[in-house]
Design an enzyme around this catalytic site. Structure first.
Site, PDB file in Angstrom:
ATOM      1  N   ALA A  14      57.661 -49.816  64.144  1.00 49.87           N
ATOM      2  CA  ALA A  14      57.747 -51.224  63.755  1.00 49.87           C
ATOM      3  C   ALA A  14      56.967 -52.057  64.760  1.00 49.87           C
ATOM      4  O   ALA A  14      57.292 -52.050  65.944  1.00 49.87           O
ATOM      5  CB  ALA A  14      59.210 -51.690  63.699  1.00 49.87           C
ATOM      6  N   CYS A  15      55.933 -52.737  64.282  1.00 47.86           N
ATOM      7  CA  CYS A  15      55.155 -53.617  65.166  1.00 47.86           C
ATOM      8  C   CYS A  15      55.544 -55.067  64.888  1.00 47.86           C
ATOM      9  O   CYS A  15      56.330 -55.357  63.989  1.00 47.86           O
ATOM     10  CB  CYS A  15      53.657 -53.399  64.967  1.00 47.86           C
ATOM     11  SG  CYS A  15      53.026 -53.960  63.365  1.00 47.86           S
ATOM     12  N   THR A  16      54.962 -55.985  65.637  1.00 45.24           N
ATOM     13  CA  THR A  16      55.348 -57.392  65.537  1.00 45.24           C
ATOM     14  C   THR A  16      55.026 -57.977  64.168  1.00 45.24           C
ATOM     15  O   THR A  16      55.877 -58.600  63.539  1.00 45.24           O
ATOM     16  CB  THR A  16      54.635 -58.209  66.624  1.00 45.24           C
ATOM     17  OG1 THR A  16      54.887 -57.608  67.893  1.00 45.24           O
ATOM     18  CG2 THR A  16      55.149 -59.631  66.651  1.00 45.24           C
TER      19      THR A  16
END
Length: 468
Positions: free
Chosen positions: A8-10
């Site tokens: 999960a990235c920003t």
């Protein structure tokens, strides 16, 4: 051996899925059973069941934000079988990460067979924890500000800009503009609410929204609004206050009322009054000082800011550094300072533009596969999506990073001197309608940065051994 994990990235766009692919491909090469759940912009995909997590030897959490349903990994973490890394690390250092997972699994197996107490998982530093909470707020904040910004961009198709304000051409476009204003009004409460949510979970959302709105509204005897900075501070304050309240031991009859009534009410009342009577004055003083400094920037100061913005835009190709710069420039935009936002939006498009052009111009240094990547990079550049340069960085990180960092830094410095300003929260050539001042410089400086990237790669990247 079985590995499970979450990526999960920003922004929930590129790094999330690239980390998943990198981990699963590396495990496939080694014959390791692997399943990675993604928590991206479209929600949860490839979801892990509790049974799959419990059956795994190691869990890898390649995340830059607080993940949903993190409690599923509590038993694994207590047993010391969880590895926490950033999505960028999972992409760039995949082999080393899987080596580490195999080593940890072997060590955990020996510990279990020796009947020793389980080793606790690695402790995350406070700074890393705070940054993850901040990124969670930004991940929810970005779609709101982008949707609002697009409404402004649509309005400018026929509208004009006077004294930094958008003037719609008719009632229809006025309605579109009002939708954009609604989005901008929501961005500060959303940031506050989801930082609080990342820390204190669901019970923190309501007070987060209320106090985020309070930060964006003139309040108190002096009618002070602290805006983005106030919401940022209150988000952390609300989150930790709610986490503290959740530890209270209350009679069983009151427990169902805690998350929906007591905690939101007490948090809003106590921290709301604390904000109005104690925090507004120092926070407003800092905001006003920051605004004064930004308005006085010229010459060397403007160049230094432009260099910093450019480096942050390229530092991790759309990762956490880029999102921190996003927050900084949008905070200034909320106070009416549009220059840093305009320069940053231009810089976001430069790495993929430069690499895409290099793949076609420097044909003896890039192969046919690179030119296919170059087509994708050019399309992504048009929308200001920096992640388009990541495939090139994966193949030759050092040369790609140096070229992109220098190119965007120079373009950022020149862009600040040229006075580029923008009122939309996205970049690339598609954002040209949102550029208030310096439309021509916006394009020329973008091409300058891309040209520098191509030039640096011409001198530093070796020619291919085989003609392609």
């Amino acid at each position: 051996m079985k590995i499970v994990g979450i990526s999960a990235c920003t922004a929930g766009i590129a790094h999330t899925y690239m980390a998943q692919e990198a981990l699963e491909q590396e495990c496939k090469k080694r014959g390791i059973d692997c399943k990675i759940e993604t928590q991206g912009g479209m929600g949860i995909d490839n979801e892990l069941s509790q049974e799959e997590i419990d059956a795994a030897d190691i869990a890898i959490l390649a995340v830059a934000v607080s993940v949903e349903m993190a409690e599923r990994f509590d038993a694994k973490r207590a047993a010391g079988r969880v590895i926490d890394v950033s999505p960028t690390e999972a992409i760039k250092q995949t082999a080393a990460l899987i080596d580490r997972a195999e080593s940890l699994a072997a060590s955990a197996a020996r510990t279990t067979s020796a009947a020793k107490p389980p080793v606790s998982g690695e402790k995350t530093s406070l700074g890393a924890e705070l940054f993850r909470y901040f990124n969670t707020g930004i991940s929810y904040f970005l779609p709101v500000i982008i949707a609002g910004g697009m409404m402004f961009s649509f309005t400018l198709i026929t509208g004009t800009v006077e004294d930094g304000r958008i003037i719609p051409s008719n009632q229809f476009w006025q309605n579109v503009y009002d939708l954009g204003m609604a989005g901008f009004a929501m961005m500060v409460p959303v940031l506050c609410a989801y930082i609080a949510y990342a820390i204190g979970s669901k019970a923190a959302i309501a007070p987060g929204f209320i106090l985020g709105h309070a930060a964006n509204t003139p309040m108190g005897e002096s009618h002070v609004a602290t805006g983005f900075l106030g919401a940022l501070f209150l988000g952390f304050l609300v989150g930790y206050f709610v986490r503290w309240m959740k530890k209270f031991h209350v009679p069983e009859v009151l427990q169902p009322m805690m998350p929906t009534f007591i905690i939101p009410l007490v948090t809003t009342f106590v921290l709301g009054l604390f904000y109005i009577y104690i925090l507004t004055v120092p926070l407003n003083a800092f905001v006003q000082y920051m605004i004064q400094v930004m308005y006085q920037l010229n010459g060397a100061g403007a160049i230094a800011l432009g260099v910093g913005i450019g480096i942050l835009a390229a530092a991790d190709f759309g990762g956490a550094c880029s999102k921190a710069a996003t927050a900084f420039t949008l905070a200034l935009m909320a106070e009416g300072i549009l220059g840093p936002n305009g320069v940053f939006r231009m810089c976001c498009a430069i790495p993929p533009l430069g690499m895409g052009l290099a793949a076609f111009i420097l044909r003896n240094r890039f192969d046919a596969a690179d030119r296919q990547l170059g087509i994708s990079a050019l399309f992504l550049s048009s929308a200001g999506i920096t992640e388009g340069a990541i495939p090139f960085a994966g193949k030759d990180f050092r040369r790609t990073w140096i070229a992109c960092a220098i190119g965007t830094a120079v373009a950022g410095a020149v862009g600040m001197l040229h006075g580029i300003t923008s009122i939309v929260a996205f970049g690339g050539v598609v954002a040209i309608t949102g550029v208030v001042e310096g439309k021509l410089w916006y394009v020329l400086d973008m091409l300058l940065g891309a040209g520098i990237i191509v030039l640096i790669l011409f001198f530093t990247k070796p020619k291919l051994n085989v003609e392609n």
